[in-house]
Design an enzyme around this catalytic site. Structure first.
Site, PDB file in Angstrom:
ATOM      1  N   GLU A 439       5.545  36.239  22.627  1.00 35.21           N
ATOM      2  CA  GLU A 439       6.163  36.227  21.302  1.00 35.21           C
ATOM      3  C   GLU A 439       5.322  36.908  20.225  1.00 35.21           C
ATOM      4  O   GLU A 439       4.950  36.290  19.244  1.00 35.21           O
ATOM      5  CB  GLU A 439       6.507  34.782  20.914  1.00 35.21           C
ATOM      6  CG  GLU A 439       7.546  34.235  21.872  1.00 35.21           C
ATOM      7  CD  GLU A 439       8.116  32.876  21.480  1.00 35.21           C
ATOM      8  OE1 GLU A 439       9.328  32.679  21.647  1.00 35.21           O
ATOM      9  OE2 GLU A 439       7.339  32.032  21.036  1.00 35.21           O
ATOM     10  N   GLU A 509      10.888  32.160  30.683  1.00 35.97           N
ATOM     11  CA  GLU A 509      11.172  30.789  30.276  1.00 35.97           C
ATOM     12  C   GLU A 509      12.668  30.561  30.439  1.00 35.97           C
ATOM     13  O   GLU A 509      13.474  31.411  30.053  1.00 35.97           O
ATOM     14  CB  GLU A 509      10.786  30.535  28.810  1.00 35.97           C
ATOM     15  CG  GLU A 509       9.294  30.647  28.569  1.00 35.97           C
ATOM     16  CD  GLU A 509       8.891  30.517  27.101  1.00 35.97           C
ATOM     17  OE1 GLU A 509       9.615  29.877  26.329  1.00 35.97           O
ATOM     18  OE2 GLU A 509       7.842  31.078  26.745  1.00 35.97           O
TER      19      GLU A 509
HETATM   20  C1  GAL Z   1       9.626  29.899  23.522  1.00 39.13           C
HETATM   21  C2  GAL Z   1       8.130  30.002  23.439  1.00 39.13           C
HETATM   22  C3  GAL Z   1       7.445  28.759  23.874  1.00 39.13           C
HETATM   23  C4  GAL Z   1       8.098  27.564  23.251  1.00 39.13           C
HETATM   24  C5  GAL Z   1       9.525  27.528  23.631  1.00 39.13           C
HETATM   25  C6  GAL Z   1      10.283  26.418  22.956  1.00 39.13           C
HETATM   26  O1  GAL Z   1      10.235  30.701  22.602  1.00 39.13           O
HETATM   27  O2  GAL Z   1       7.638  31.078  24.165  1.00 39.13           O
HETATM   28  O3  GAL Z   1       6.104  28.839  23.528  1.00 39.13           O
HETATM   29  O4  GAL Z   1       7.994  27.677  21.881  1.00 39.13           O
HETATM   30  O5  GAL Z   1      10.157  28.684  23.199  1.00 39.13           O
HETATM   31  O6  GAL Z   1       9.850  25.187  23.319  1.00 39.13           O
HETATM   32 MG    MG Z   2       6.120  30.777  19.907  1.00 39.30          MG
END
Ligand code: GAL
Ligand code: MG
Length: 979
Positions: A439, A509
């Site tokens: 990010e 993710e």
């Molecule tokens: C993503 C990020 C993580 C965490 C997650 C939400 O955007 O990479 O670090 O923030 O979302 O829990």
């Molecule tokens: Mg973040």
């Protein structure tokens, strides 16, 4: 103001506001493990917390434990943990930091061993956040940034063997570097990993790079540094693999040796070997070899040694497939932070092993080290236990991503952080992908870092979500993998089918695990396994980062808290703290509690779902000739597993028989005969293959559950209860009067919002519709014979639900036929069903349905149908922020009974969602922490004709349309009997 500069040059440089300064006096990163034979400096250090880095040191010393963060210790005074997701905790723009800048000064004496005379002496600080300044005996020694990697400093000229020195570590909390360490986690300050002092010969191994391929080729590149001057003649290196001396090299590359201006000579030597019949490494069979690399003096004596556990394996991308040893492996991953509820960021070897063991037991084979290089031990364990690792650099500039990605002042920091990670970790077979960070938008700084990696380590692909997200099909950005976050299943499938796909699609993710979540995980995997081009992803995330907090004074309990929690629940007077609980004004609340395990590593029910989805052996189908089993692994047979058949019949019988698992290679299937003669009677019948480990595994003793694939052998028979003659009693409001019920069955459309409901904007909509406070009005109560029909209306703010209950006396009890008609305004509600409450004392639930753990309509493939039983108090899952919890999907019937076996029995017309807890939905809705809940003595029972899926809308897609509840007429029937 005074013009005079402070006397200390490290302070004078103000490195905390200079992004160009990534280090000073720091030794190059390398992969030589110096942990053995070192002097460990962990323990209590003298400690002072200054309010700014240039405040004078001179106040009273307290003490602080190293490794540790002061924010979790009493020495931290009022500087407590603070949680923010995206936003920076201070207002200054990059590279600025706030004037109020907690700065920890750690100091201790070190007795330098006398027998280190003539040796090169190095101080290693495992990790410090965010700027480390090192002084020894008052002399400035060095500066380091990059909070999750070690910094080494050469003290040879500073300390004297046999004498005592004072080591001071000054750690500045906020800096230009904080802007690129803006990960979604708690902010802390301190020295988070071990500190050591070690000695080497002046002529030493400066680095060792090992490449070991699937074909058994081994190549070792050694860098040898002579701190004393030009490399003398006759020195050489050797390698020893599993006790076998296999090569030595007398010929250093001496290209620079003639140059007498070089006082810090680096020589290079390469040794190579081919290992016949090599045992190759993969996450299923992580075969490791012990490798020792030695540097020898001309007489053969060993001057330096570097030990490694290496694995022979290949990683490559072919077309749109990521291949490990030529196999397109599925990536069943999780994002993991270095986290501990008592220490914040410091994790022990035992803790990490426990994390990885748990992940193995729940079917994971991959870890993304979100969002920074983890403790070095993590990678040793990943090599040993078998995980594919995405190693991620410590770069996240979330709040100011756009400005920083192209800012040349941060260019050095990007390359420094990525290259140091690669230099440290390159010899781990588990690492299959390098990640440039998280990010941070996408800019020239990323391309520079990617360029460095591509030149230095062409053996592994690179990924970076920020680059690939602009165009998954691009071929010219910094990412070799399309690694989106939270992409909807349909988008992934559409991309894979588009004909445009250019690279593997592996979500960095997905399936946000906040609270009661991970709905549609099985749908993700059904798509992944059936769509070429899709290869998996990493669940967000492993941990609920709740910090153990004392409620009385609001402070973290710290290291003394071991034993104050069990099974996800904390001792009275304590709670799992999340954002805002330490008095932070800028924070992001419970968004920090979004893992598949509780802060004490207790598994959440979602893990059982994952375990089943990842099943290595599966029932493919049931045909007349028997059961077809398939091996869903990539590299292994089924010989490490043993099985047992179980037949569950609706009439209460459970039969079992040993199972012979066929010898199947990966990808193969075979039919096995039906293990039982199916009894003619008994109703609905389910066959389960209970699979456990056949022998001890490094991550599980023999007999550990692995999976429980299941198939239905017979559908339920339709049953009609004949009416009997007996009156049914209802009160003037049309509410059932029953000796075991303290609240009669009424209609419920509301559930205590889950985090997904709340943050996904779903529960706010429900509230505007008034679903949380429907007003019931009885319309009519009609009696025909002994049958009573009650019509009622439930009014919300935008619509009215018509509800009918027909009570018919039947043998032993009452049948209740219900019908609810939802107007179009209520087009997406939490549930449609009945809720009632029981007298106290009914403490045991026994049911035939899915279980034993919590399950929901879109998270239910991991809960096999069978006969289950649990105390009511154990049905509830104590999510950190109380919410809908404890549901069981596919329940056909249940009993709720007291110790003397009295109680009630419920028979449902179809498999339904049922929950039995001590809490009303409004009790859960009103509480913000689990410790605020006061259990009711009776039970609150929900039977749902329909229950909305959980989805993952707190961050990512909501549940799929098929798990939503449409408006219109819903009907359900159930029979209530007294035991
Ligand atoms: C993503 C990020 C993580 C965490 C997650 C939400 O955007 O990479 O670090 O923030 O979302 O829990
Ligand atoms: Mg973040």
């Amino acid at each position: 103001m005074t013009d005079a500069l402070p006397a200390d040059p490290l302070i004078a440089l103000r490195p905390w506001e200079a992004p160009e300064v990534t280090s000073w006096g720091r030794l190059p990163m390398n992969a030589v493990d110096r942990r053995s034979g070192a002097l460990l400096l962990d323990g209590d250090w003298r400690f002072q917390l200054l309010s700014t880095p240039d405040a004078p040191v001179g106040g009273a010393w307290s003490s602080s434990y190293v490794p540790g963060v002061w924010t979790m210790q009493s020495a931290g005074a009022d500087d407590l943990p603070q949680y923010t997701n995206v936003r920076m905790p201070f207002a200054e723009f990059p590279p600025g930091s706030p004037a109020a800048n907690p700065t920890g000064v750690y100091e201790r004496e070190v007795d330098v061993p006398a027998d280190w005379a003539g040796r090169r002496i190095v101080l290693q600080v495992g990790a410090a956040e965010s700027v480390l300044l090192v002084h020894v005996d008052g002399r400035p020694v060095g500066i380091s940034k990059d909070s999750h990697l070690a910094a080494e400093f050469d003290l040879t000229e500073v300390v004297r063997p046999g004498e005592r020195s004072i080591v001071r570590l000054t750690v500045v909390k906020w800096s230009d570097a904080s802007h690129i360490e803006d990960q979604d986690q708690w902010w802390h300050g301190g020295v988070t990993r071990s500190v050591l002092l070690y000695a080497t010969d002046p002529l030493h191994l400066a680095d060792v790079t090992v490449r070991a391929s699937y074909a058994g080729e081994l190549r070792i590149d050694c860098r040898v540094r002579d701190a004393g001057g030009a490399l003398p003649d006759g020195w050489y290196v050797s390698g020893e693999l599993e006790g076998q001396l296999f090569a030595q090299d007398r010929e250093f590359d001496r290209a620079n040796a003639e140059d007498d201006r070089v006082s810090d000579f680096l020589g290079e030597a390469r040794i190579q070997a081919t290992v016949p019949e090599v045992r190759t490494w993969n996450a299923e069979t992580p075969e490791l070899y012990d490798l020792t690399v030695r540097l020898h003096r001309p007489d053969g004596a060993v001057a330096d040694t570097s030990r490694h556990r290496i694995g022979f394996r290949d990683v490559e991308i072919v077309g749109r497939d990521l291949l490990v040893n030529g196999e397109r492996v599925f990536i069943r991953g999780v994002n993991r932070h270095d986290f501990h509820p008592l220490t914040g960021r410091t994790v022990s070897c035992d803790d990490m092993r426990a994390d990885l063991v748990l992940l193995k037991r729940f079917g994971f084979n991959a870890i993304r080290t979100s969002h920074y290089p983890n403790d070095p031990t993590l990678y040793d364990l990943a090599d040993e236990l078998g995980f594919y690792v995405v190693d991620e650099a410590d770069i996240e500039s979330h709040d100011h991503a756009h400005e920083i990605a192209d800012d040349p002042r941060y260019l050095g920091a990007f390359v420094d952080r990525v290259s140091r990670m690669v230099l440290r970790d390159k010899n781990h077979p588990s690492i299959i992908i390098w990640s440039l960070g998280n990010e941070s938008d996408y800019g020239a700084n990323h391309d520079a870092a990617a360029g460095w990696v591509r030149r230095h380590d062409p053996t592994r692909p690179i990924q970076y979500e920020g680059a690939a997200k602009l165009d998954w099909a691009a071929t010219d950005d910094a990412s070799d993998i399309a690694c989106p976050m939270y992409a909807p299943i349909e988008d992934c499938v559409a991309h894979a089918l588009s004909g445009e796909q250019t690279r593997p699609l592996i979500q960095c993710e997905y399936s946000h695990a906040m609270g009661n979540s991970n709905g549609t995980l099985a749908d993700h995997w059904a798509a992944i396994e059936s769509t070429p081009g899709l290869q998996g992803g990493f669940i967000w995330e492993f941990w609920d980062h709740g910090i153990l907090q004392r409620v009385s004074d609001g402070r973290p309990v710290g290291r003394a808290g071991a034993g104050l929690y069990d099974n996800g629940v904390v001792a009275p007077g304590h709670r799992w703290a999340y954002g805002g609980d330490f008095g932070e004004t800028i924070h992001d609340g419970a968004f920090i509690a979004d893992g598949v395990v509780f802060p004490d590593r207790t598994p959440k029910p979602a893990l059982y779902e994952h375990r089943e989805i990842a099943a290595p052996v599966r029932i493919e189908c049931y045909r007349h000739e028997g059961i077809v089993l398939g091996n869903h692994q990539h590299f292994r047979g089924l010989d490490w597993l043993s099985g047992e058949w179980e037949l569950s019949l609706a009439d209460g019988r459970t039969l079992s028989a040993p199972a012979e698992l066929p010898a199947l290679r990966p990808g193969e299937t075979a039919a096995v005969p039906l293990p039982f003669e199916l009894p003619r009677d008994g109703g609905e019948a389910w066959l389960t293959l209970r699979v456990t480990t056949a022998e001890d595994q490094p991550w599980a003793p023999r007999g550990t559950d692995v999976c429980a694939p299941q198939v239905r052998l017979r559908a339920p028979a339709v049953r009609e209860d004949a009416p009997v003659e007996r009156p049914v009693e209802v009160d003037g409001e049309g509410l059932l009067i029953h000796p075991l019920l303290t609240a009669a069955p009424t209609l419920s459309l509301w559930r205590a919002p889950t985090d997904n409901d709340e943050l996904g904007g779903i529960a706010p909509r429900w509230r505007t519709w008034g679903l949380d406070s429907l007003v019931r009005k009885v319309v009519s109560v009609r009696q025909e014979g002994d049958r009573v029909t009650v019509d009622a209306e439930y009014a919300g703010t935008v619509g009215v639900v018509r509800h009918r209950q027909v009570f018919t006396p039947v043998e032993g009890g009452i049948r209740i036929d219900e019908e609810a008609e939802l107007p179009d305004e209520f087009h997406d509600v939490a549930r449609v069903g009945s809720v009632f409450e029981t007298v106290e004392g009914l403490d045991l639930l026994e049911w035939f349905g899915q279980g034993p753990w919590e399950s929901y309509p879109d998270r239910s493939v991991g809960a096999p149908v069978g006969h289950h039983s649990l105390p009511v108090d154990e049905l509830f899952t104590p999510y950190l922020r109380p919410q809908e919890s404890g549901g069981r999907h596919g329940v056909r019937r249940f009993t709720l009974s007291a110790a003397d076996a009295t109680g009630l029995a419920v028979e449902l017309d179809e498999p339904r969602q049922v929950s039995v807890t001590r809490y009303r939905a409004e009790d859960l809705t009103a509480a913000s922490h689990h410790d605020e809940l006061v259990p009711r003595s009776g039970c609150v029972v929900h039977l749902d004709a329909a229950h909305r899926g959980l989805g993952t809308a707190s961050c990512g897609p909501d549940t799929s349309a098929s798990y939503l509840i449409p408006p219109g007429v819903h009907r359900w029937s159930w029979t209530l009997r007294v035991l």
